[in-house]
Design a protein around this motif. Structure first.
Motif, PDB file in Angstrom:
ATOM      1  N   ASP A  94      87.076  49.001  22.731  1.00  0.00           N
ATOM      2  CA  ASP A  94      85.633  49.119  22.923  1.00  0.00           C
ATOM      3  C   ASP A  94      84.904  49.510  21.656  1.00  0.00           C
ATOM      4  O   ASP A  94      83.730  49.853  21.698  1.00  0.00           O
ATOM      5  N   ARG A  95      85.586  49.484  20.534  1.00  0.00           N
ATOM      6  CA  ARG A  95      84.913  49.947  19.325  1.00  0.00           C
ATOM      7  C   ARG A  95      83.656  49.156  18.974  1.00  0.00           C
ATOM      8  O   ARG A  95      82.642  49.740  18.637  1.00  0.00           O
ATOM      9  N   THR A 126      78.619  60.785  19.573  1.00  0.00           N
ATOM     10  CA  THR A 126      78.429  61.659  18.427  1.00  0.00           C
ATOM     11  C   THR A 126      77.444  62.781  18.720  1.00  0.00           C
ATOM     12  O   THR A 126      77.002  63.474  17.814  1.00  0.00           O
ATOM     13  N   LEU A 127      77.091  62.963  19.994  1.00  0.00           N
ATOM     14  CA  LEU A 127      76.236  64.047  20.484  1.00  0.00           C
ATOM     15  C   LEU A 127      74.781  63.914  20.049  1.00  0.00           C
ATOM     16  O   LEU A 127      74.037  64.897  20.034  1.00  0.00           O
ATOM     17  N   ASP A 128      74.362  62.697  19.695  1.00  0.00           N
ATOM     18  CA  ASP A 128      72.940  62.452  19.456  1.00  0.00           C
ATOM     19  C   ASP A 128      72.204  62.456  20.791  1.00  0.00           C
ATOM     20  O   ASP A 128      72.670  61.849  21.759  1.00  0.00           O
ATOM     21  N   LEU A 177      83.368  65.874  19.259  1.00  0.00           N
ATOM     22  CA  LEU A 177      83.362  64.941  18.134  1.00  0.00           C
ATOM     23  C   LEU A 177      84.766  64.439  17.820  1.00  0.00           C
ATOM     24  O   LEU A 177      84.947  63.272  17.439  1.00  0.00           O
ATOM     25  N   ARG A 178      85.763  65.300  18.005  1.00  0.00           N
ATOM     26  CA  ARG A 178      87.150  64.866  17.803  1.00  0.00           C
ATOM     27  C   ARG A 178      87.508  63.771  18.802  1.00  0.00           C
ATOM     28  O   ARG A 178      88.184  62.788  18.459  1.00  0.00           O
ATOM     29  N   GLU A 179      87.043  63.915  20.031  1.00  0.00           N
ATOM     30  CA  GLU A 179      87.300  62.875  21.018  1.00  0.00           C
ATOM     31  C   GLU A 179      86.651  61.569  20.594  1.00  0.00           C
ATOM     32  O   GLU A 179      87.214  60.487  20.772  1.00  0.00           O
ATOM     33  N   PRO A 185      86.930  55.671  15.089  1.00  0.00           N
ATOM     34  CA  PRO A 185      87.077  56.525  13.911  1.00  0.00           C
ATOM     35  C   PRO A 185      86.288  56.053  12.698  1.00  0.00           C
ATOM     36  O   PRO A 185      86.001  56.851  11.802  1.00  0.00           O
ATOM     37  N   ASP A 186      85.956  54.770  12.638  1.00  0.00           N
ATOM     38  CA  ASP A 186      85.236  54.239  11.484  1.00  0.00           C
ATOM     39  C   ASP A 186      83.732  54.161  11.707  1.00  0.00           C
ATOM     40  O   ASP A 186      83.011  53.591  10.880  1.00  0.00           O
ATOM     41  N   ASN A 187      83.249  54.731  12.802  1.00  0.00           N
ATOM     42  CA  ASN A 187      81.812  54.719  13.086  1.00  0.00           C
ATOM     43  C   ASN A 187      81.063  55.415  11.952  1.00  0.00           C
ATOM     44  O   ASN A 187      81.299  56.595  11.677  1.00  0.00           O
ATOM     45  N   PRO A 188      80.167  54.713  11.252  1.00  0.00           N
ATOM     46  CA  PRO A 188      79.492  55.325  10.098  1.00  0.00           C
ATOM     47  C   PRO A 188      78.648  56.535  10.478  1.00  0.00           C
ATOM     48  O   PRO A 188      78.538  57.487   9.691  1.00  0.00           O
ATOM     49  N   ARG A 189      78.037  56.520  11.654  1.00  0.00           N
ATOM     50  CA  ARG A 189      77.246  57.672  12.091  1.00  0.00           C
ATOM     51  C   ARG A 189      78.143  58.896  12.272  1.00  0.00           C
ATOM     52  O   ARG A 189      77.802  59.994  11.832  1.00  0.00           O
ATOM     53  N   LEU A 190      79.295  58.716  12.900  1.00  0.00           N
ATOM     54  CA  LEU A 190      80.227  59.813  13.102  1.00  0.00           C
ATOM     55  C   LEU A 190      80.743  60.346  11.771  1.00  0.00           C
ATOM     56  O   LEU A 190      80.794  61.563  11.550  1.00  0.00           O
TER      57      LEU A 190
END
Length: 282
Positions: A94-95, A126-128, A177-179, A185-190
């Motif tokens: 689902d990335r 990412t908790l936005d 955020l670890r989850e 893992p490559d999400n630029p926002r994260l």
């Protein structure tokens, strides 16, 4: 008992598609409704004999690449695609879709606004904070801006006052955020958020290196709001099924409790000077 669930599903979806719906010409009489096996194979870019084995149950473990190709060929929606993955004993990737869920649907906004007496908001992995109702705006009014729960916890000076048990809130934010790294893992926002928090807060850096993983489900939160004082609220988090990566979070106070009375007061206070225009992040 026939347990060829994968083949049954593929056949049913093939039968429900007309050639013209997928841009294919129809030649000659058709003995079956919908697409032929060979046509699905062409659309998916797979060998026709291999596809036949999938339907017949002689092949039951297609690769994720084949599953995605079949999903496109059969015009499957998100839920159907995930179901196809399950039938094939695979895990959906689902990335790509995880980055395309920043917009909150009008129906979900309307639902949140239908809870005037409890804070409700939608956030991403990412908790936005993607959308809030009026009482959630009032609850998070001490923060400027109220944009991201991790940033608010670690980098806003209001965080250590607002969260009565700051250590617990900090651990939960980092574990969330670890989850998120497990999904994308490559999400630029994260990556940018983690880099900023690591550079500017040693507590975040310490907790991040502990690699604790936790998602939001249900828990109690303790706040100290400058307008009404202590608040003890329980939250429930719900996955938004048509927007992977989004969660609807709803807080509530125990009926008749001091926190319930304070929450009512908070709503009244902020209703008197609420801006008429739409809120910035709505």
């Amino acid at each position: 008992m026939d347990d060829n669930h994968l083949g049954d599903f593929l056949r049913a979806r093939r039968a429900g598609l007309r050639p013209e719906a997928v841009g294919m010409a129809s030649h000659g009489p058709r003995r079956v409704a919908g697409l032929r096996r060979e046509e699905v194979a062409v659309l998916a870019g797979v060998n026709a004999d291999y596809y036949a084995r999938l339907e017949q149950g002689r092949e039951r473990n297609p690769s994720p690449q084949v599953i995605d190709a079949l999903s496109r060929a059969l015009h499957l929606d998100t839920e159907d695609r995930v179901h196809l993955y399950r039938l094939a004993g695979a895990t959906p990737n689902d990335r790509p879709s995880a980055r395309a869920t920043e917009q909150v649907s009008p129906a979900l906004r309307q639902l949140m606004d239908g809870y005037p007496n409890t804070p409700a908001f939608v956030m991403n992995r990412t908790l936005d904070l993607l959308a809030t109702n009026a009482l959630a705006d009032a609850l998070y009014a001490p923060f400027d801006p109220a944009d991201n729960l991790a940033r608010m916890t670690f980098l806003d000076s209001a965080g250590r006052i607002f969260y009565t048990d700051w250590d617990r809130a900090a651990r939960a934010a980092v574990a969330n955020l670890r989850e998120a790294t497990g999904f994308d893992p490559d999400n630029p926002r994260l990556r940018a958020l983690v880099r900023t928090l690591t550079e500017h807060n040693s507590d975040f850096n310490r907790l991040w290196n502990a690699h604790t993983v936790r998602g939001k489900t249900r828990d109690a939160k303790h706040f100290r709001h400058p307008d009404v004082g202590p608040l003890t609220l329980t939250y429930q988090a719900f996955d938004v099924r048509d927007a992977p990566g989004q969660q609807l979070v709803i807080y509530h106070a125990e009926p008749g409790s001091p926190s319930a009375q304070s929450l009512d007061l908070l709503g009244s206070i902020h209703a008197t000077h609420r801006r008429p225009a739409s809120r910035a992040h709505r």
